[in-house]
Write a protein that holds these residues in place. Sequence first.
Motif, PDB file in Angstrom:
ATOM      1  N   THR A  83       8.463  -1.105   4.586  1.00 41.55           N
ATOM      2  CA  THR A  83       8.287  -2.024   3.456  1.00 41.55           C
ATOM      3  C   THR A  83       6.819  -2.125   3.046  1.00 41.55           C
ATOM      4  O   THR A  83       6.511  -2.262   1.863  1.00 41.55           O
ATOM      5  CB  THR A  83       8.834  -3.425   3.776  1.00 41.55           C
ATOM      6  OG1 THR A  83       8.192  -3.938   4.944  1.00 41.55           O
ATOM      7  CG2 THR A  83      10.347  -3.396   3.970  1.00 41.55           C
ATOM      8  N   ARG A  84       5.948  -2.024   4.006  1.00 35.47           N
ATOM      9  CA  ARG A  84       4.516  -2.079   3.709  1.00 35.47           C
ATOM     10  C   ARG A  84       4.068  -0.799   2.997  1.00 35.47           C
ATOM     11  O   ARG A  84       3.272  -0.844   2.058  1.00 35.47           O
ATOM     12  CB  ARG A  84       3.705  -2.309   4.976  1.00 35.47           C
ATOM     13  CG  ARG A  84       3.995  -3.672   5.609  1.00 35.47           C
ATOM     14  CD  ARG A  84       3.299  -3.861   6.911  1.00 35.47           C
ATOM     15  NE  ARG A  84       1.887  -4.180   6.671  1.00 35.47           N
ATOM     16  CZ  ARG A  84       0.958  -4.127   7.607  1.00 35.47           C
ATOM     17  NH1 ARG A  84       1.266  -3.763   8.837  1.00 35.47           N
ATOM     18  NH2 ARG A  84      -0.279  -4.441   7.320  1.00 35.47           N
ATOM     19  N   GLU A 112      -2.111  -8.403   1.234  1.00 32.65           N
ATOM     20  CA  GLU A 112      -1.247  -8.612   2.398  1.00 32.65           C
ATOM     21  C   GLU A 112      -1.739  -9.784   3.234  1.00 32.65           C
ATOM     22  O   GLU A 112      -0.934 -10.614   3.668  1.00 32.65           O
ATOM     23  CB  GLU A 112      -1.217  -7.365   3.284  1.00 32.65           C
ATOM     24  CG  GLU A 112      -0.300  -6.279   2.832  1.00 32.65           C
ATOM     25  CD  GLU A 112      -0.104  -5.229   3.902  1.00 32.65           C
ATOM     26  OE1 GLU A 112       1.043  -4.782   4.058  1.00 32.65           O
ATOM     27  OE2 GLU A 112      -1.070  -4.855   4.593  1.00 32.65           O
ATOM     28  N   SER A 115      -0.890 -13.071   1.412  1.00 33.37           N
ATOM     29  CA  SER A 115       0.513 -13.477   1.327  1.00 33.37           C
ATOM     30  C   SER A 115       1.204 -13.588   2.684  1.00 33.37           C
ATOM     31  O   SER A 115       2.074 -14.434   2.862  1.00 33.37           O
ATOM     32  CB  SER A 115       1.296 -12.515   0.435  1.00 33.37           C
ATOM     33  OG  SER A 115       1.290 -11.208   0.962  1.00 33.37           O
ATOM     34  N   ASP A 116       0.825 -12.735   3.635  1.00 33.36           N
ATOM     35  CA  ASP A 116       1.546 -12.683   4.901  1.00 33.36           C
ATOM     36  C   ASP A 116       0.768 -13.193   6.110  1.00 33.36           C
ATOM     37  O   ASP A 116       1.350 -13.457   7.155  1.00 33.36           O
ATOM     38  CB  ASP A 116       2.009 -11.252   5.191  1.00 33.36           C
ATOM     39  CG  ASP A 116       2.922 -10.709   4.109  1.00 33.36           C
ATOM     40  OD1 ASP A 116       3.651 -11.502   3.484  1.00 33.36           O
ATOM     41  OD2 ASP A 116       2.905  -9.485   3.890  1.00 33.36           O
ATOM     42  N   TYR A 117      -0.545 -13.250   5.982  1.00 33.68           N
ATOM     43  CA  TYR A 117      -1.407 -13.628   7.109  1.00 33.68           C
ATOM     44  C   TYR A 117      -2.504 -14.571   6.633  1.00 33.68           C
ATOM     45  O   TYR A 117      -3.686 -14.358   6.899  1.00 33.68           O
ATOM     46  CB  TYR A 117      -2.028 -12.372   7.751  1.00 33.68           C
ATOM     47  CG  TYR A 117      -1.008 -11.334   8.138  1.00 33.68           C
ATOM     48  CD1 TYR A 117      -0.323 -11.434   9.340  1.00 33.68           C
ATOM     49  CD2 TYR A 117      -0.721 -10.266   7.301  1.00 33.68           C
ATOM     50  CE1 TYR A 117       0.624 -10.480   9.701  1.00 33.68           C
ATOM     51  CE2 TYR A 117       0.227  -9.307   7.655  1.00 33.68           C
ATOM     52  CZ  TYR A 117       0.896  -9.422   8.842  1.00 33.68           C
ATOM     53  OH  TYR A 117       1.833  -8.487   9.189  1.00 33.68           O
ATOM     54  N   SER A 118      -2.118 -15.610   5.927  1.00 29.15           N
ATOM     55  CA  SER A 118      -3.107 -16.493   5.297  1.00 29.15           C
ATOM     56  C   SER A 118      -3.996 -17.195   6.318  1.00 29.15           C
ATOM     57  O   SER A 118      -5.180 -17.441   6.053  1.00 29.15           O
ATOM     58  CB  SER A 118      -2.428 -17.518   4.384  1.00 29.15           C
ATOM     59  OG  SER A 118      -1.508 -18.299   5.121  1.00 29.15           O
TER      60      SER A 118
END
Length: 138
Positions: A83-84, A112, A115-118
């Motif tokens: 997906t990445r 990324e 959105s995924d590792y704020s």
Amino acid sequence: MSYYQTAYDILRDAGLTKAGSLGLLGNWDCESNCEPVRLQGDFSSGRILSKQYTQNVDSGSMSRDQFQRDQKGYGLAQWTYYTRKAALYDTAKAQGKSIGDIDLQVRFALKELSSDYSGLLSFLKSTNDVYQACSRVC
């Protein structure tokens, strides 16, 4: 300008501290030697395999599905998960850039992180500890 300097400048412009930027670059150095066209396992002189792989993706002779499902790490962060890789592919195509473009990949990584590792991104924007930055990115 080197890939390191280009990536560092983009990261600093995005608000990462010096330590946060260096921590992320340290990870990319270990993953890909900070080479945006690096294909996992390519130790050839001049990165012949990596350059051909990049050209195949850019030209369309390697499809999106082939790229995302080949289980080969690619780029600065050695993106491997399908997906990445699909998102990286879509971003490159939408922007009309090479999949191996340094600017594209750094900004994709920042997206990324956002959105995924704020939490990690916030840390990289506030830390003055390179060791902790490297450790948390890993």
